[in-house]
Scaffold this motif. Sequence first.
Motif, mmCIF file in Angstrom:
data_model
loop_
_atom_site.group_PDB
_atom_site.id
_atom_site.type_symbol
_atom_site.label_atom_id
_atom_site.label_comp_id
_atom_site.label_asym_id
_atom_site.label_seq_id
_atom_site.Cartn_x
_atom_site.Cartn_y
_atom_site.Cartn_z
ATOM 1 N N ILE A 38 0.926 -0.745 -0.050
ATOM 2 C CA ILE A 38 0.000 -0.364 -0.266
ATOM 3 C C ILE A 38 0.983 1.217 -0.164
ATOM 4 N N CYS A 39 2.540 1.108 0.633
ATOM 5 C CA CYS A 39 3.391 1.930 1.195
ATOM 6 C C CYS A 39 3.967 2.227 -0.073
ATOM 7 N N ASP A 40 3.554 1.599 -0.932
ATOM 8 C CA ASP A 40 4.452 0.833 -2.173
ATOM 9 C C ASP A 40 4.196 0.164 -3.025
ATOM 10 N N ALA A 41 3.196 0.819 -3.931
ATOM 11 C CA ALA A 41 2.358 0.785 -4.533
ATOM 12 C C ALA A 41 3.041 0.017 -5.936
ATOM 13 N N PRO A 42 2.971 -1.446 -6.294
ATOM 14 C CA PRO A 42 3.262 -1.632 -7.115
ATOM 15 C C PRO A 42 3.045 -1.669 -8.680
ATOM 16 N N GLY A 43 1.209 -1.030 -8.987
ATOM 17 C CA GLY A 43 1.073 -0.377 -10.053
ATOM 18 C C GLY A 43 0.243 -1.897 -11.024
ATOM 19 N N GLU A 44 0.840 -3.231 -10.459
ATOM 20 C CA GLU A 44 0.805 -4.524 -11.284
ATOM 21 C C GLU A 44 -0.026 -5.687 -10.082
ATOM 22 N N ILE A 45 -0.190 -6.623 -10.957
ATOM 23 C CA ILE A 45 -0.898 -7.812 -10.341
ATOM 24 C C ILE A 45 -0.181 -8.827 -10.449
ATOM 25 N N ARG A 46 0.642 -9.458 -10.016
ATOM 26 C CA ARG A 46 0.871 -10.681 -9.479
ATOM 27 C C ARG A 46 0.332 -12.072 -7.993
ATOM 28 N N SER A 47 -0.032 -11.364 -7.058
ATOM 29 C CA SER A 47 -0.090 -11.696 -6.412
ATOM 30 C C SER A 47 -1.639 -11.406 -5.912
ATOM 31 N N ILE A 48 -2.237 -12.138 -4.838
ATOM 32 C CA ILE A 48 -3.637 -11.651 -3.646
ATOM 33 C C ILE A 48 -3.020 -10.189 -3.052
ATOM 34 N N ALA A 49 -2.271 -10.120 -2.982
ATOM 35 C CA ALA A 49 -1.358 -8.688 -2.755
ATOM 36 C C ALA A 49 -1.329 -7.402 -2.619
ATOM 37 N N ASP A 50 -1.407 -8.626 -3.655
ATOM 38 C CA ASP A 50 -1.456 -6.914 -5.113
ATOM 39 C C ASP A 50 -2.308 -6.145 -5.114
ATOM 40 N N LEU A 51 -3.376 -7.502 -5.200
ATOM 41 C CA LEU A 51 -5.333 -7.393 -5.898
ATOM 42 C C LEU A 51 -5.337 -5.983 -4.430
ATOM 43 N N VAL A 52 -5.343 -7.154 -3.734
ATOM 44 C CA VAL A 52 -5.747 -6.069 -2.297
ATOM 45 C C VAL A 52 -5.621 -5.064 -1.818
ATOM 46 N N ALA A 53 -3.863 -4.398 -2.349
ATOM 47 C CA ALA A 53 -3.486 -3.771 -2.080
ATOM 48 C C ALA A 53 -3.803 -2.104 -3.126
ATOM 49 N N GLY A 54 -4.312 -2.940 -4.370
ATOM 50 C CA GLY A 54 -4.715 -1.834 -5.082
ATOM 51 C C GLY A 54 -6.141 -2.052 -4.605
ATOM 52 N N LEU A 55 -6.960 -2.487 -4.575
ATOM 53 C CA LEU A 55 -8.167 -2.737 -3.961
ATOM 54 C C LEU A 55 -8.337 -1.642 -2.933
ATOM 55 N N VAL A 56 -7.511 -1.441 -1.661
ATOM 56 C CA VAL A 56 -7.523 -0.589 -0.626
ATOM 57 C C VAL A 56 -6.873 0.834 -0.678
ATOM 58 N N LEU A 57 -5.223 0.529 -1.664
ATOM 59 C CA LEU A 57 -5.289 2.275 -1.561
ATOM 60 C C LEU A 57 -6.056 2.977 -2.497
ATOM 61 N N HIS A 58 -6.841 2.096 -3.701
ATOM 62 C CA HIS A 58 -7.603 3.224 -4.683
ATOM 63 C C HIS A 58 -9.309 3.919 -4.075
ATOM 64 N N MET A 59 -9.698 2.592 -3.240
ATOM 65 C CA MET A 59 -11.314 2.672 -2.461
ATOM 66 C C MET A 59 -10.570 4.274 -1.604
ATOM 67 N N GLN A 60 -9.432 3.784 -0.431
ATOM 68 C CA GLN A 60 -9.525 4.757 0.586
ATOM 69 C C GLN A 60 -8.894 6.392 0.346
ATOM 70 N N LYS A 61 -8.447 6.473 -1.352
ATOM 71 C CA LYS A 61 -8.298 7.368 -2.275
ATOM 72 C C LYS A 61 -9.417 7.904 -2.588
ATOM 73 N N GLY A 62 -11.196 6.982 -3.187
ATOM 74 C CA GLY A 62 -11.456 7.613 -3.646
ATOM 75 C C GLY A 62 -11.741 7.489 -5.256
ATOM 76 N N THR A 63 -9.797 6.685 -6.247
ATOM 77 C CA THR A 63 -10.112 7.402 -6.845
ATOM 78 C C THR A 63 -9.666 5.857 -8.046
ATOM 79 N N GLY A 64 -9.842 6.429 -9.468
ATOM 80 C CA GLY A 64 -10.017 5.418 -10.131
ATOM 81 C C GLY A 64 -8.603 4.947 -10.908
ATOM 82 N N ALA A 65 -9.029 3.744 -11.348
ATOM 83 C CA ALA A 65 -7.183 2.660 -11.684
ATOM 84 C C ALA A 65 -7.406 2.133 -12.572
ATOM 85 N N GLU A 66 -6.515 1.172 -13.140
ATOM 86 C CA GLU A 66 -6.424 -0.131 -13.930
ATOM 87 C C GLU A 66 -4.822 -0.268 -13.783
#
Length: 444
Positions: A38-66
């Motif tokens: 979450i602190c150092d966003a990977p910007g890509e998904i290679r694991s479940i942890a990457d997926l959850v980090a992306g969701l949490v990071l952008h949900m807490q900011k209210g921002t969109g991402a792909e």
Amino acid sequence: MKVICGYNVNIDAVYTITGEDISDLLKMVDKDELLEKICDAPGEIRSIADLVAGLVLHMQKGTGAEWFIYSDDVFHFLKSRYYEKSEIRLGGNMGIMANVMSRMGADQVVMNAVGDIDTIKSLMSGGNIILAGASLASTSSTSVDASEVIHFVFDFSSGTRFDVFGNDVIVPRENRFIATYDDINTELSITPEFEEYSREHVTEMDGAIISGFNQLQQCYHDGSGYIERFEKAHAQLKDWKARDPELPIHVELGHFMSMGMGVYIFTELAGTVDSIGMNEDELVMLTELHGVPSDMILKMDACAIMDACVRCISTTGLKKIVLHTRDFIMSIFRKGFSTSPREVPSMQFGVMCAAAFAAFGKLPGRSQLEGSVRDLARSEKGVDQARKLQDLIGGEMLEGGICGDYGGFSVCILPTIICERPVSTVGLGDTVSSATFLRWLELH
């Protein structure tokens, strides 16, 4: 109207994710690993942890991402967990835009049909679409099933709450996080049928609307980069212009994997196409060109956004930028290319289409469009920003919009129509852009 439409189409699995869903996912990952990501966003998904980090990071900011999925295991996890519970739609910038234009009155939409055409056909909401292509299989060695072109769209709502290891998170605004599994559109695939048909019929067309450059990858499995794939598509656009110099070409920019890619592709396209559309996040990627502070743009400050757009146009041969945000849409264009009486009604049509789509998840018939959004209100923030912009540029009121001049360019701004509880946020930018472009062509 007859419109050429390229390049990317896919299947969207749209799922509204809840606080309970996030809590369940959090139980599946290591706390320290997740917090680090979450602190150092990977910007890509290679694991479940990457997926959850992306969701949490952008949900807490209210921002969109792909973020792209580079793991077959993660893809199959998502498919088994969410696909059956999702709403399946035609996706991809091109797919959405082709659907919108066909539904809203285009006589003919010529579409670069990559992927599974039978599935694409079943998800079309309008007629008059020519599918110029055939099913393509990816040559990538990284995917178990390269025929799968699924983008998992996680919509989230304002006010959604969840706990991240003792920290309470409240989502500030609705948006979406997209986890993309796609080896076809990342190649910016163009079918031979689309190449041939567009080459033969381009002079019969009223316009072209292009997207999908944001799907390009920094590096591919064979060691090559994005430039050669981009140049193939760019050469096609140049060929269209050579055959018909008056053909209006609009490009939707999209969010790139890196600022360098975004700046390169914007700059290259700006010398060929007529107009480029983007949102505030995508404008931030062009900071190298405009130098306007990112925080002002992300706050959707209309004056800062206008200044940044004018600087981007000034340094290139581009004729127009259409900037769409949640609260307003703005058109900045060179004098002589268009007029305010043409821009504002076009934007108004686009705004109504996006509002109807947000409210109902589909577009009504064109004759029912205005009535379908009658009970929805203009964005208060958008109205406020339009007034602030008017204080800077002067100008006049035109059909609810403000039109004036700045830096030698014409500027029009129109507040959007807000649906407080949208059925979905995915595709709203593509909807407003394609509907605006269609109406702009009609008013020529």
